[in-house]
Scaffold this motif. Structure first.
Motif, PDB file in Angstrom:
ATOM      1  N   GLY A   1      16.831 -41.292  31.761  1.00 31.80           N
ATOM      2  CA  GLY A   1      17.030 -40.847  30.387  1.00 31.80           C
ATOM      3  C   GLY A   1      16.006 -39.840  29.931  1.00 31.80           C
ATOM      4  O   GLY A   1      16.303 -38.930  29.153  1.00 31.80           O
ATOM      5  N   ILE A   2      14.775 -39.976  30.424  1.00 32.01           N
ATOM      6  CA  ILE A   2      13.721 -39.050  30.031  1.00 32.01           C
ATOM      7  C   ILE A   2      13.956 -37.678  30.655  1.00 32.01           C
ATOM      8  O   ILE A   2      13.696 -36.640  30.030  1.00 32.01           O
TER       9      ILE A   2
ATOM     10  N   ILE B   1      10.095 -42.011  37.001  1.00 31.49           N
ATOM     11  CA  ILE B   1      10.383 -41.799  35.579  1.00 31.49           C
ATOM     12  C   ILE B   1      11.863 -42.080  35.332  1.00 31.49           C
ATOM     13  O   ILE B   1      12.717 -41.616  36.083  1.00 31.49           O
TER      14      ILE B   1
ATOM     15  N   SER C   1      15.653 -31.150  35.722  1.00 37.11           N
ATOM     16  CA  SER C   1      16.677 -30.954  34.694  1.00 37.11           C
ATOM     17  C   SER C   1      17.515 -29.710  34.952  1.00 37.11           C
ATOM     18  O   SER C   1      18.479 -29.449  34.230  1.00 37.11           O
TER      19      SER C   1
ATOM     20  N   GLN D   1      16.694 -36.212  31.074  1.00 38.03           N
ATOM     21  CA  GLN D   1      17.726 -35.495  30.328  1.00 38.03           C
ATOM     22  C   GLN D   1      17.209 -34.885  29.026  1.00 38.03           C
ATOM     23  O   GLN D   1      17.852 -34.002  28.452  1.00 38.03           O
ATOM     24  N   THR D   2      16.063 -35.329  28.543  1.00 43.04           N
ATOM     25  CA  THR D   2      15.534 -34.809  27.269  1.00 43.04           C
ATOM     26  C   THR D   2      14.475 -33.730  27.455  1.00 43.04           C
ATOM     27  O   THR D   2      13.974 -33.174  26.477  1.00 43.04           O
ATOM     28  N   ILE D   3      14.155 -33.413  28.703  1.00 43.93           N
ATOM     29  CA  ILE D   3      12.978 -32.587  28.963  1.00 43.93           C
ATOM     30  C   ILE D   3      13.164 -31.124  28.580  1.00 43.93           C
ATOM     31  O   ILE D   3      12.196 -30.430  28.258  1.00 43.93           O
TER      32      ILE D   3
ATOM     33  N   LEU E   1       9.876 -33.174  36.115  1.00 46.46           N
ATOM     34  CA  LEU E   1      11.011 -33.298  35.199  1.00 46.46           C
ATOM     35  C   LEU E   1      11.613 -31.953  34.827  1.00 46.46           C
ATOM     36  O   LEU E   1      12.822 -31.838  34.635  1.00 46.46           O
TER      37      LEU E   1
ATOM     38  N   GLN F   1      11.954 -30.451  25.134  1.00 48.36           N
ATOM     39  CA  GLN F   1      10.510 -30.617  25.074  1.00 48.36           C
ATOM     40  C   GLN F   1       9.785 -29.432  25.704  1.00 48.36           C
ATOM     41  O   GLN F   1       8.695 -29.058  25.271  1.00 48.36           O
TER      42      GLN F   1
ATOM     43  N   GLN G   1       5.334 -35.709  35.404  1.00 44.47           N
ATOM     44  CA  GLN G   1       5.830 -34.909  34.289  1.00 44.47           C
ATOM     45  C   GLN G   1       6.269 -33.531  34.781  1.00 44.47           C
ATOM     46  O   GLN G   1       7.289 -32.987  34.339  1.00 44.47           O
TER      47      GLN G   1
END
Length: 261
Positions: free
Chosen positions: A223-224, A220, A146, A226-228, A142, A231, A139
């Motif tokens: 796609g995940i 990971i 990004s 790109q959303t971090i 990420l 978040q 985690q």
């Protein structure tokens, strides 16, 4: 403060009443960041640097005196320099020209980069030497992934012509891996830049541990990654590094006070 005299933080008079309140707060925060780097074991003796741009149109900066250990940096010991690395106060201690080459290059093109931090940690240099660089294994990884860039190694950073390539490689990113060299982060405040470094450093440490396990790894999905960004704002309640900074200062007050002198 003569550069030929042995560096002694205790002998440096306070500058609190000689500078603006805004500059003094920046000095305190940057000195705290130096000591936190040492506290977490990310320093490299007297080498590597953290810099901060002073408020105003003059393009002046604060950086560490060359020869002082990170765990003894104080707000008053920080050296004020211009864009070319020239000391503004001739009585200040000298700085490391190689260190400011990298920092001045970034400050020159990134008005949003109030602070720039560069480290030579074992984990950071190790990942910088790995061909694939930072991997999406945790985690923590990420957040840098990004917003991450790379710069190839060109030797000790002394040449002016490397600045343009460093600037182009960094672009608008806030995390950079300097190949075979170490880690670099930028931010709009000392607190944000330190948090960026903490996350990047931790991601590198986790990657080395994961790769040493000699077991199949689970990356990971793209796609995940790109959303971090969205978040991240949710995790820190939109406060970024400012959420953790007061606690970090309390930790320093307990374990290594004196940075605000």
């Amino acid at each position: 403060m003569n550069s030929k005299v042995q560096l002694d933080p205790a002998s440096i008079p306070s500058r609190k009443d000689q500078v603006s309140a805004e500059e003094w707060q920046l000095r305190v925060d940057l000195a705290a960041a130096y000591r936190l780097i040492a506290l977490f074991g990310w320093d490299d003796l007297i080498f590597t640097h953290l810099s901060a741009r002073l408020p105003g149109e003059e393009h002046h900066f604060l950086i560490n005196p060359f020869g002082m250990m990170f765990d003894e940096i104080t707000a008053s010991s920080l050296v004020r320099v211009d864009q070319d690395g020239n000391k503004l106060d001739p009585n200040d201690f000298d700085i490391n020209p190689a260190g400011f080459t990298i920092h001045s290059a970034i400050h020159a093109v990134r008005d949003d980069a109030t602070c720039v931090m560069h480290t030579h940690t074992t984990a950071g240099v190790a990942v910088s030497a790995q061909q694939e660089g930072l991997l999406p294994l945790s985690q923590q990884s990420l957040f840098p992934l990004s917003n991450l860039s790379y710069h190839d190694y060109e030797g000790v950073a002394l040449r002016e012509d490397e600045k343009a390539r460093l600037q182009a490689d960094l672009g608008s990113t806030n995390f950079m891996i300097l190949r075979n060299h170490g880690l670099l982060t930028v931010g709009s405040s000392v607190a944000d830049t330190f948090l960026n470094m903490f996350i990047l450093q931790r991601a590198c440490e986790i990657q080395l541990q994961a790769l040493s396990g000699n077991r199949p790894l689970t990356p990971i999905p793209d796609g995940i990654v790109q959303t971090i960004k969205q978040q991240a704002d949710q995790v820190t309640k939109g406060m970024g590094g400012k959420l953790a900074w007061p606690g970090l200062l309390r930790k320093l007050d307990r374990e290594n006070p004196g940075y605000a002198d």
